[in-house]
Design a protein around this motif. Structure first.
Motif, PDB file in Angstrom:
ATOM      1  N   VAL A 613       1.119  -0.990   0.040  1.00  0.00           N
ATOM      2  CA  VAL A 613      -0.165   0.191  -0.076  1.00  0.00           C
ATOM      3  C   VAL A 613       1.091   1.169   0.341  1.00  0.00           C
ATOM      4  CG1 VAL A 613      -2.009   1.587   1.361  1.00  0.00           C
ATOM      5  CG2 VAL A 613      -2.168  -1.474   1.325  1.00  0.00           C
ATOM      6  N   GLU A 614       0.930   2.183  -0.561  1.00  0.00           N
ATOM      7  CA  GLU A 614       1.249   3.805  -0.960  1.00  0.00           C
ATOM      8  C   GLU A 614       0.527   4.570  -1.020  1.00  0.00           C
ATOM      9  OE1 GLU A 614       4.893   2.979  -3.739  1.00  0.00           O
ATOM     10  OE2 GLU A 614       5.911   1.596  -2.165  1.00  0.00           O
ATOM     11  N   GLY A 615       0.683   5.826  -0.719  1.00  0.00           N
ATOM     12  CA  GLY A 615      -0.357   6.406  -0.963  1.00  0.00           C
ATOM     13  C   GLY A 615      -1.481   6.595  -0.723  1.00  0.00           C
ATOM     14  N   GLY A 616      -1.806   5.568   0.460  1.00  0.00           N
ATOM     15  CA  GLY A 616      -3.507   5.400   0.243  1.00  0.00           C
ATOM     16  C   GLY A 616      -4.142   4.237  -0.730  1.00  0.00           C
ATOM     17  N   ARG A 617      -3.359   3.890  -1.956  1.00  0.00           N
ATOM     18  CA  ARG A 617      -3.570   2.802  -2.440  1.00  0.00           C
ATOM     19  C   ARG A 617      -2.777   1.687  -2.750  1.00  0.00           C
ATOM     20  NH1 ARG A 617      -5.221   3.833  -8.118  1.00  0.00           N
ATOM     21  NH2 ARG A 617      -4.549   1.975  -7.563  1.00  0.00           N
ATOM     22  N   ALA A 618      -3.305   0.854  -3.463  1.00  0.00           N
ATOM     23  CA  ALA A 618      -2.679  -0.429  -3.330  1.00  0.00           C
ATOM     24  C   ALA A 618      -1.843   0.227  -4.470  1.00  0.00           C
ATOM     25  CB  ALA A 618      -3.940  -1.638  -4.040  1.00  0.00           C
ATOM     26  N   ILE A 629       6.477  -7.465  -7.211  1.00  0.00           N
ATOM     27  CA  ILE A 629       5.855  -7.394  -8.371  1.00  0.00           C
ATOM     28  C   ILE A 629       4.622  -5.671  -8.279  1.00  0.00           C
ATOM     29  CG2 ILE A 629       4.257  -7.579 -10.438  1.00  0.00           C
ATOM     30  CD1 ILE A 629       4.677 -10.131  -9.857  1.00  0.00           C
ATOM     31  N   ARG A 630       5.353  -4.825  -9.681  1.00  0.00           N
ATOM     32  CA  ARG A 630       4.573  -3.392  -9.708  1.00  0.00           C
ATOM     33  C   ARG A 630       3.106  -3.621  -9.437  1.00  0.00           C
ATOM     34  NH1 ARG A 630       5.644   0.213  -5.496  1.00  0.00           N
ATOM     35  NH2 ARG A 630       7.642  -0.756  -4.204  1.00  0.00           N
ATOM     36  N   ALA A 631       2.191  -2.928  -9.174  1.00  0.00           N
ATOM     37  CA  ALA A 631       0.209  -2.566  -9.861  1.00  0.00           C
ATOM     38  C   ALA A 631      -0.524  -2.152  -9.971  1.00  0.00           C
ATOM     39  CB  ALA A 631      -0.094  -4.416  -9.977  1.00  0.00           C
ATOM     40  N   PRO A 632      -0.871  -1.320  -9.644  1.00  0.00           N
ATOM     41  CA  PRO A 632      -1.839  -0.060  -9.556  1.00  0.00           C
ATOM     42  C   PRO A 632      -2.518  -0.823  -9.308  1.00  0.00           C
ATOM     43  CG  PRO A 632      -2.217   0.310 -12.223  1.00  0.00           C
ATOM     44  CD  PRO A 632      -0.852  -0.770 -11.677  1.00  0.00           C
TER      45      PRO A 632
END
Ligand SMILES: Cc1cc2nc3c(=O)[nH]c(=O)nc-3n(C[C@H](O)[C@H](O)[C@H](O)COP(=O)(O)OP(=O)(O)OC[C@H]3O[C@@H](n4cnc5c(N)ncnc54)[C@H](O)[C@@H]3O)c2cc1C
Length: 872
Positions: A613-618, A629-632
């Protein structure tokens, strides 16, 4: 000899030091993993780890160095000894280097090392290679088949190797980064180490791992965990303990140069009764076998089945190997621990049917999707596993979960799964059949599904005097409702935002009114029966059974919508049951193929440990092995409790709160006991027929269908598809449908006699249900695997081994969006709930939420007209 010597001088122009090759060896593309069960050194070649920068000779030299090392230090002088070679073809389709390297190896093997390889194991073949192998294998001689073994599943390696020798993605439990070992020529002999091993086992109370002659039973650890029913931790522990002993044997040379030992490894093996073919035969077929392997790989390259390669996937595969070389312990290097990263538009946690549906639909809409699965096979509850019986050639293919399917073979069908196959453009071949058998308290109710036999055979025998009238009344009421559901808008239009107005608008002309109003759909089916004045005990019991089989609760808990949908399908004219040819592996395989066809991927044995969780989102996921694995967008197909454990405390308070409170109100359904049998089929009908339906249920009492040990479901899919068992044999799966209390098993130690006793009782109970239809069962059985709630919990990743949530209509499960932006959920913890059609719907709706309305619209274009007249 002279020729060989001059080849050596030309191939290795100056003396080679292992230290020179150290950095190449660290890539982990070639290494010794120990010895196989017959003590032959085992060399592993992993094509996917060959760096792009390497040219073919560099790779071949490394391989040949290992072969020379084997001859010098691991073989007994004066004897012909062999190695075994594991060739892992994962990624070979897009790693061009491996093909020329393999070609070069073939040349060298043919001319310099003929007879040195006892057997090649070729594994992780890409799909098309596997298809080619099936064709070519048929033309291979028996000898060639012994020499080159094409493995359909890496778990087959466990037959010949200890788990601790194999890396996790090769079916073992060796941790990545692995410890690469070249035997130290300075150490003492194999025999002395064998003594050390024996002492070690005896000191640690592991005598049972020694065979009668005092040798370590490597095979005990090669058995699949399903067979030995150990937890993964136990397997690791056992194989680590014994592996320590084994490794002492395995990684040490049989003989320091110049020192005699009593007998070669083959002689020692022969003394233990392990057959070993004459070396001349080995020599003759050695080069041919490698040629075949190379031929396949080269053929694959020509086919270019995987043309598109994402940078993210490259990053994923480009892990480093690490090692220990010639007695020098190399610490896990920075490269090993440093987490590599890759990217995707969407990451899906879990490859259950819901996860694969969600991933496939999103991939078809143009997203880059990666599915991460903890298990070594995809499919979740619908996964297939294989096992072998001693002395019988070929695999027994066992399904772990669903076996009853309908509405899939026809072209015009409202089945959500069929619609997903249409979207993906991939589908299994369907076998259709007509009946199942039920042993109910009143007697044997063997009837074809559909209206006719139910009315002509079952109602007169088991129903009361006005049962036919009541049945007709029920069907007359249910058909308009089924018609509105089956011929109305497909569930794939649903999305949980305002865009649903647009996607529903597409189907306005198909909207039909629901008799009694839409609220009737969520009412319990028992209410519907009451409204239809159905009082006949047999019909009511039969409906309870039907509801129970579909979703784990009798009519009092089953929603009318589900029952109307299923009854519309099961009791219409010319209806049939469907079974995927190839079993659930084919059902799941088609979803995986469809996903891959649209550029997505499923990565197995990739356990997700944390949702980032980064910046209040997944923002992505972190795997157990440290990779990120980075994914929005992140979707969890895992059970809700498992999902909860993936959220780091404090990282997403709203989501934590949502997960803590929303599901709390539901109870859990109970667990399962399973029996998987392989048995001889002589004297039985050769396939599904009236005398021997492929599936049957046993219901001891109607009074409480949810009671423990009351009901058993049995499926013998090899009666429908003989390829699921070796010729002349069958597979059977019998289980209690979510009626086994977890509490009875929760605190038992799996090694204890109490656990074993309970397991035996469970086995006996399930056996008797199978024996209702299979005569002389005990004499026929050649393979037997018993699963308890603990096994179910382990392999299906279900806390308490539960079937899922006990949702009693009109209750409904939560939807698929969550309070954390970019984080979604699908699967049987979300609406509509348990069962194949339900979880496929949930995966589809979840995908719809992630797509834009135009993307969604284009997906809906791919669904063929499903409407059909419902006649009974
Ligand atoms: C014995 C049995 C018989 C059944 N029979 C029928 C039937 O005849 N007809 C029918 O319609 N339905 C049947 N069902 C129900 C149906 O099979 C299930 O409802 C459905 O398959 C569940 O699918 P799912 O996608 O929700 O979840 P699952 O299949 O549970 O998939 C979840 C996946 O997530 C993975 N996972 C979990 N945590 C992680 C993590 N941290 N990292 C990576 N991966 C993770 C798991 O390994 C698993 O593969 C049966 C079920 C069982 C158990």
């Amino acid at each position: 000899m002279e020729e060989n010597q001059s080849w050596r001088l030309s191939y290795f122009p100056k003396p080679l030091q292992d230290t020179e090759l150290l950095s190449d060896l660290k890539e982990g593309a070639v290494y010794f993993c120990g010895r196989d069960f017959a003590l032959r050194p085992a060399l592993v070649m992993r094509a996917g780890r060959v760096p792009f920068a390497w040219d073919a000779p560099r790779f071949a030299r490394l391989f040949m160095f290992c072969m020379e090392y084997f001859l010098r230090y691991m073989a007994v002088p004066g004897r012909v000894e062999n190695v075994v070679v594991i060739i892992d073809l994962q990624d070979i389709s897009y790693r061009h280097m491996a093909i020329p390297a393999l070609m070069e190896l073939k040349e060298v093997f043919t001319h310099q090392n003929a007879g040195r390889v006892f057997c090649f194991y070729v594994c992780n073949m890409p799909f098309l290679v596997r298809a080619l192998v099936n064709v070519v294998e048929a033309a291979m001689t028996e000898r060639a088949r012994q020499k080159i073994r094409f493995l359909s599943d890496v778990s087959q390696l466990r037959e010949d190797f200890a788990l601790n020798q194999l890396e996790r993605d090769l079916g073992g439990c060796r941790e990545d980064p692995f410890q690469l070992a070249l035997p130290d020529p300075g150490k003492s002999s194999c025999m002395e180490f064998a003594d050390t091993a024996r002492d070690f086992l005896r000191q640690h109370g592991l005598e049972h791992l020694l065979d009668q002659t005092g040798h370590v039973r490597a095979k005990a650890f090669a058995e699949s965990p399903e067979q030995v029913d150990l937890s993964p931790e136990e397997v690791s522990l056992h194989s680590w303990k014994a592996g320590l002993a084994m490794e002492s044997i395995a990684i040490q040379p049989c003989l320091p140069p110049g020192r005699p030992v009593p007998g070669s490894s083959r002689q020692r093996i022969a003394a233990r009764g392990v057959a070993s073919p004459p070396s001349s035969a080995v020599a003759a077929s050695n080069s041919r076998s490698l040629g075949l392997a190379v031929g396949f790989a080269a053929g694959l390259r020509g086919l270019r089945i995987v043309a598109k390669r994402r940078a993210s996937r490259l990053a994923w595969r480009g892990r480093k190997g690490h090692g220990r070389l010639a007695g020098v312990q190399l610490q896990a290097t920075a490269a090993a621990t440093e987490a590599t990263e890759s990217e995707a538009d969407v990451v899906v946690i879990g490859s259950g049917l819901a996860g694969l549906t969600c991933a496939g639909v999103l991939a078809a809409a143009g997203k880059s999707v990666t599915v991460l699965e903890s298990h070594y096979v995809p499919g979740g509850a619908a996964h297939t596993f294989r096992a072998r019986a001693k002395g019988i050639k070929g695999d027994f293919c066992f399904d772990s979960g669903p076996s009853l399917y309908g509405g899939l073979s026809g072209e015009r069908t409202s089945s959500p799964l069929k619609h997903v196959y249409q979207i993906l453009g991939e589908e299994p071949e369907w076998i259709t059949y007509d009946r199942w058998n039920a042993f109910i308290p009143e007697g044997e109710a063997n009837a074809a599904i559909g209206y006719e036999e139910f009315v002509s055979k079952l109602l007169p025998r088991f129903g009361g005097p006005d049962a036919p009238q009541q049945w007709e009344r029920l069907m007359n009421r249910i058909i308009p409702m089924a018609d509105a559901i089956c011929n109305g808008p497909p569930p794939s239009f649903v999305r949980e935002d305002l865009g649903v107005a647009a996607t529903l608008a597409r189907y306005l002309t198909k909207l039909k009114s629901i008799p009694g109003g839409p609220q009737k759909l969520s009412e319990p089916f028992s209410q519907f029966l009451e409204d239809a004045k159905v009082t006949d005990p047999f019909i009511k019991n039969w409906m309870d059974m039907f509801a129970f089989l579909l979703q784990g609760l009798p009519s009092y808990g089953a929603p009318t919508s589900m029952m109307a949908y299923m009854m519309g399908d099961m009791y219409k004219k010319n209806t049939c049951l469907d079974f995927p040819k190839g079993g659930n592996e084919a059902l799941v395989g088609a979803l995986v193929r469809g996903l891959e066809k649209h550029g997505g991927q499923v990565l197995l044995k990739k356990h997700v440990e944390e949702v980032l969780v980064e910046g209040g989102r997944a923002a992505g996921v972190r795997l157990k092995d440290g990779h990120v694995i980075r994914a929005p967008t992140v979707v969890s197909n895992a059970d809700w409790q498992v999902t909860k454990s993936l959220i780091k405390e404090g990282s997403a308070p709203e989501l934590e709160d949502y997960l803590k409170t929303t599901w709390k109100e539901y109870k859990l359904l109970k667990s399962f006991i399973h029996l998987h049998l392989g048995f001889r089929g002589d004297g039985l009908p050769s396939g599904h027929c009236e005398e021997f339906p492929a599936q049957w249920g046993v219901f001891n009492s109607w009074s409480d269908l949810e009671a423990p040990r009351n009901a058993v479901l049995v499926s013998c899919p090899s009666m429908l598809d003989p390829d699921l068992a070796p010729p002349g044999h069958h597979v059977v799966h019998a289980y209690t449908p979510a009626t086994e209390p977890w509490e009875d098993w929760a605190d038992l130690d799996e090694g204890s006699s109490e656990y074993k006793k309970k397991k035996q009782e469970a086995r006996d109970f399930l056996y008797s249900a199978v024996a209702k239809q299979v005569p002389d069962l005990e004499d026929r059985v050649v393979l037997e695997l018993v699963g308890t709630p603990r096994t179910h919990r382990r392999f299906l990743r279900k806390p308490s081994g539960t079937y899922g949530l006990r949702v009693q209509a009109p209750e409904m499960l939560p939807g698929h969006k969550t309070p954390l932006e970019g984080f979604h959920m699908c699967g049987d913890s979300t609406a509509p709930g348990i069962g194949v059609p339900a979880v496929v719907m949930s995966g589809h709706i979840c995908a719809n939420n992630i797509m834009s309305v135009p993307e969604h619209w284009q997906i809906l274009d791919k669904i063929k007209d499903w409407t059909t007249e419902l006649e009974i």
